[in-house]
Motif scaffolding. Structure first.
Motif, PDB file in Angstrom:
ATOM      1  N   ASN A  52       0.895  -1.034   0.026  1.00 36.41           N
ATOM      2  CA  ASN A  52       0.038   0.088   0.085  1.00 36.41           C
ATOM      3  C   ASN A  52       0.822   1.198  -0.081  1.00 36.41           C
ATOM      4  O   ASN A  52       0.291   2.266  -0.138  1.00 36.41           O
ATOM      5  CB  ASN A  52      -1.048  -0.038   1.359  1.00 36.41           C
ATOM      6  CG  ASN A  52      -0.366   0.008   2.659  1.00 36.41           C
ATOM      7  OD1 ASN A  52       0.564  -0.653   2.567  1.00 36.41           O
ATOM      8  ND2 ASN A  52      -0.866   0.729   3.456  1.00 36.41           N
ATOM      9  N   GLU A  53       1.923   1.210   0.139  1.00 36.06           N
ATOM     10  CA  GLU A  53       2.714   2.206   0.229  1.00 36.06           C
ATOM     11  C   GLU A  53       3.464   2.564  -1.277  1.00 36.06           C
ATOM     12  O   GLU A  53       3.915   3.669  -1.484  1.00 36.06           O
ATOM     13  CB  GLU A  53       4.338   2.044   1.120  1.00 36.06           C
ATOM     14  CG  GLU A  53       3.982   1.862   2.655  1.00 36.06           C
ATOM     15  CD  GLU A  53       5.269   1.498   3.357  1.00 36.06           C
ATOM     16  OE1 GLU A  53       5.252   1.965   4.695  1.00 36.06           O
ATOM     17  OE2 GLU A  53       5.928   0.947   2.820  1.00 36.06           O
ATOM     18  N   ASP A  56      -0.979   3.066  -5.248  1.00 36.54           N
ATOM     19  CA  ASP A  56      -1.964   3.605  -4.339  1.00 36.54           C
ATOM     20  C   ASP A  56      -3.301   3.010  -4.517  1.00 36.54           C
ATOM     21  O   ASP A  56      -4.379   3.251  -3.320  1.00 36.54           O
ATOM     22  CB  ASP A  56      -2.349   5.079  -5.324  1.00 36.54           C
ATOM     23  CG  ASP A  56      -1.135   5.966  -5.191  1.00 36.54           C
ATOM     24  OD1 ASP A  56      -0.534   5.849  -4.231  1.00 36.54           O
ATOM     25  OD2 ASP A  56      -0.818   6.581  -6.161  1.00 36.54           O
ATOM     26  N   GLU A  57      -3.829   1.988  -5.232  1.00 32.77           N
ATOM     27  CA  GLU A  57      -5.016   1.491  -5.210  1.00 32.77           C
ATOM     28  C   GLU A  57      -5.190   0.203  -4.339  1.00 32.77           C
ATOM     29  O   GLU A  57      -6.176  -0.049  -3.930  1.00 32.77           O
ATOM     30  CB  GLU A  57      -5.107   0.744  -6.704  1.00 32.77           C
ATOM     31  CG  GLU A  57      -5.217   1.748  -7.682  1.00 32.77           C
ATOM     32  CD  GLU A  57      -4.012   2.204  -8.468  1.00 32.77           C
ATOM     33  OE1 GLU A  57      -2.911   1.655  -7.929  1.00 32.77           O
ATOM     34  OE2 GLU A  57      -3.714   3.009  -9.043  1.00 32.77           O
ATOM     35  N   VAL A  58      -4.241   0.156  -3.559  1.00 31.42           N
ATOM     36  CA  VAL A  58      -4.053  -0.999  -2.431  1.00 31.42           C
ATOM     37  C   VAL A  58      -4.538  -0.347  -1.178  1.00 31.42           C
ATOM     38  O   VAL A  58      -4.064   0.656  -0.660  1.00 31.42           O
ATOM     39  CB  VAL A  58      -2.820  -1.903  -2.238  1.00 31.42           C
ATOM     40  CG1 VAL A  58      -2.702  -2.587  -1.089  1.00 31.42           C
ATOM     41  CG2 VAL A  58      -2.377  -2.474  -3.597  1.00 31.42           C
ATOM     42  N   TYR A  59      -5.529  -1.101  -0.550  1.00 25.06           N
ATOM     43  CA  TYR A  59      -6.203  -0.407   0.968  1.00 25.06           C
ATOM     44  C   TYR A  59      -5.588  -1.303   1.833  1.00 25.06           C
ATOM     45  O   TYR A  59      -5.834  -0.949   2.951  1.00 25.06           O
ATOM     46  CB  TYR A  59      -7.640  -0.174   0.706  1.00 25.06           C
ATOM     47  CG  TYR A  59      -8.164   0.630  -0.589  1.00 25.06           C
ATOM     48  CD1 TYR A  59      -7.564   1.859  -0.621  1.00 25.06           C
ATOM     49  CD2 TYR A  59      -8.739   0.126  -1.555  1.00 25.06           C
ATOM     50  CE1 TYR A  59      -7.771   2.612  -1.758  1.00 25.06           C
ATOM     51  CE2 TYR A  59      -9.187   0.761  -2.565  1.00 25.06           C
ATOM     52  CZ  TYR A  59      -8.608   2.285  -2.564  1.00 25.06           C
ATOM     53  OH  TYR A  59      -9.081   2.875  -3.953  1.00 25.06           O
ATOM     54  N   VAL A  60      -5.266  -2.454   1.414  1.00 27.62           N
ATOM     55  CA  VAL A  60      -4.936  -3.767   2.532  1.00 27.62           C
ATOM     56  C   VAL A  60      -3.556  -3.046   3.219  1.00 27.62           C
ATOM     57  O   VAL A  60      -2.419  -2.837   2.208  1.00 27.62           O
ATOM     58  CB  VAL A  60      -5.085  -5.035   1.859  1.00 27.62           C
ATOM     59  CG1 VAL A  60      -4.503  -5.984   3.010  1.00 27.62           C
ATOM     60  CG2 VAL A  60      -6.250  -5.222   1.386  1.00 27.62           C
ATOM     61  N   GLU A  61      -3.495  -3.219   4.458  1.00 28.74           N
ATOM     62  CA  GLU A  61      -2.078  -3.075   5.061  1.00 28.74           C
ATOM     63  C   GLU A  61      -1.554  -4.407   5.337  1.00 28.74           C
ATOM     64  O   GLU A  61      -1.874  -5.337   5.320  1.00 28.74           O
ATOM     65  CB  GLU A  61      -2.175  -2.080   6.304  1.00 28.74           C
ATOM     66  CG  GLU A  61      -2.743  -0.980   6.062  1.00 28.74           C
ATOM     67  CD  GLU A  61      -3.129  -0.173   7.445  1.00 28.74           C
ATOM     68  OE1 GLU A  61      -2.602  -0.685   8.417  1.00 28.74           O
ATOM     69  OE2 GLU A  61      -3.379   0.990   7.222  1.00 28.74           O
ATOM     70  N   ILE A 106      -5.142  -6.805  -7.689  1.00 23.74           N
ATOM     71  CA  ILE A 106      -5.508  -5.606  -6.620  1.00 23.74           C
ATOM     72  C   ILE A 106      -6.829  -5.773  -6.074  1.00 23.74           C
ATOM     73  O   ILE A 106      -7.113  -5.640  -4.919  1.00 23.74           O
ATOM     74  CB  ILE A 106      -5.152  -4.484  -7.345  1.00 23.74           C
ATOM     75  CG1 ILE A 106      -3.623  -4.176  -7.590  1.00 23.74           C
ATOM     76  CG2 ILE A 106      -5.385  -3.279  -6.232  1.00 23.74           C
ATOM     77  CD1 ILE A 106      -2.466  -4.760  -6.323  1.00 23.74           C
ATOM     78  N   ASN A 110      -7.706  -6.356  -2.352  1.00 24.42           N
ATOM     79  CA  ASN A 110      -8.726  -5.381  -1.441  1.00 24.42           C
ATOM     80  C   ASN A 110     -10.023  -5.922  -1.028  1.00 24.42           C
ATOM     81  O   ASN A 110     -10.560  -5.525  -0.102  1.00 24.42           O
ATOM     82  CB  ASN A 110      -9.141  -4.076  -2.420  1.00 24.42           C
ATOM     83  CG  ASN A 110      -7.688  -3.033  -2.574  1.00 24.42           C
ATOM     84  OD1 ASN A 110      -6.962  -3.297  -1.686  1.00 24.42           O
ATOM     85  ND2 ASN A 110      -7.767  -2.589  -3.633  1.00 24.42           N
TER      86      ASN A 110
END
Length: 185
Positions: A52-53, A56-61, A106, A110
């Motif tokens: 996610n760093e 940008d489209e990744v919301y999972v940590e 992705i 997500n």
């Protein structure tokens, strides 16, 4: 120790006394091995980045990014066990796939349908030009090993090199336990 030639889907383990900073005690999966060149991913070198760093489209940590190799570290590559669920994937070996439609990957990540047990993300790759890997094999830079797909996703990455050599048995067990820097002993 028996000499084995590399093929697509096999593992290359760096010989234990290699001091090449890019490949010291690494495990490289050969995703594509042809006469005109070879493409692989280092499996046991985790970066300090989370997906996610960098996407940008990744919301999972808590999805780690691994270093696939020193070549083109501005590219991303994916290994997974999802097969046909990811369009355009290439099967590297039984049940292990490389690449595929990044948008689908992705979306599934997500949605919680992917996790660290069935997908890995890599920046960069390891590559060899025509004849280069054959020359390194003559110099005994690499040990060719089979793999177990489950083992690749479940073994802690710092232990992968050791565990594969140890499971190969015989003289490989001795190599697995060799000190990383014998001159310090």
């Amino acid at each position: 120790m028996q000499e084995v030639n590399p093929v697509t889907g096999c593992l290359l383990l760096s010989e234990p006394f290699s001091y090449d900073v890019n490949f010291h005690r690494t495990v490289v999966l050969l995703c594509e091995h042809r006469e005109d060149g070879t493409f692989g991913l280092i499996l046991n070198r985790r970066s300090n980045l989370m997906l996610n760093e960098v996407v940008d489209e990744v919301y999972v940590e808590n999805v780690p990014v691994f270093v696939g190799g020193p070549v083109q570290q501005n590219t991303m590559h994916i290994l997974h066990t999802l097969g046909d669920k990811i369009p355009d994937s290439a099967e590297v070996s039984d049940g292990l796939f490389w690449g595929g439609d990044f948008t689908t990957i992705i979306q599934l990540l997500n949605a919680g349908e992917l996790d660290n047990h069935n997908v890995r993300f890599y920046i960069g790759y390891s590559g060899w030009s025509e004849g280069q890997l054959a020359e390194e094999m003559k110099e005994r830079t690499w040990i060719v090993a089979p793999h177990n797909t489950q083992q690749l996703f479940e073994t802690e990455t710092p232990k992968l090199w050791h565990d594969i050599l140890y499971r190969m048995g015989g003289d490989y067990r001795i190599l697995a336990n060799a000190p990383a820097y014998p001159q310090l002993n």
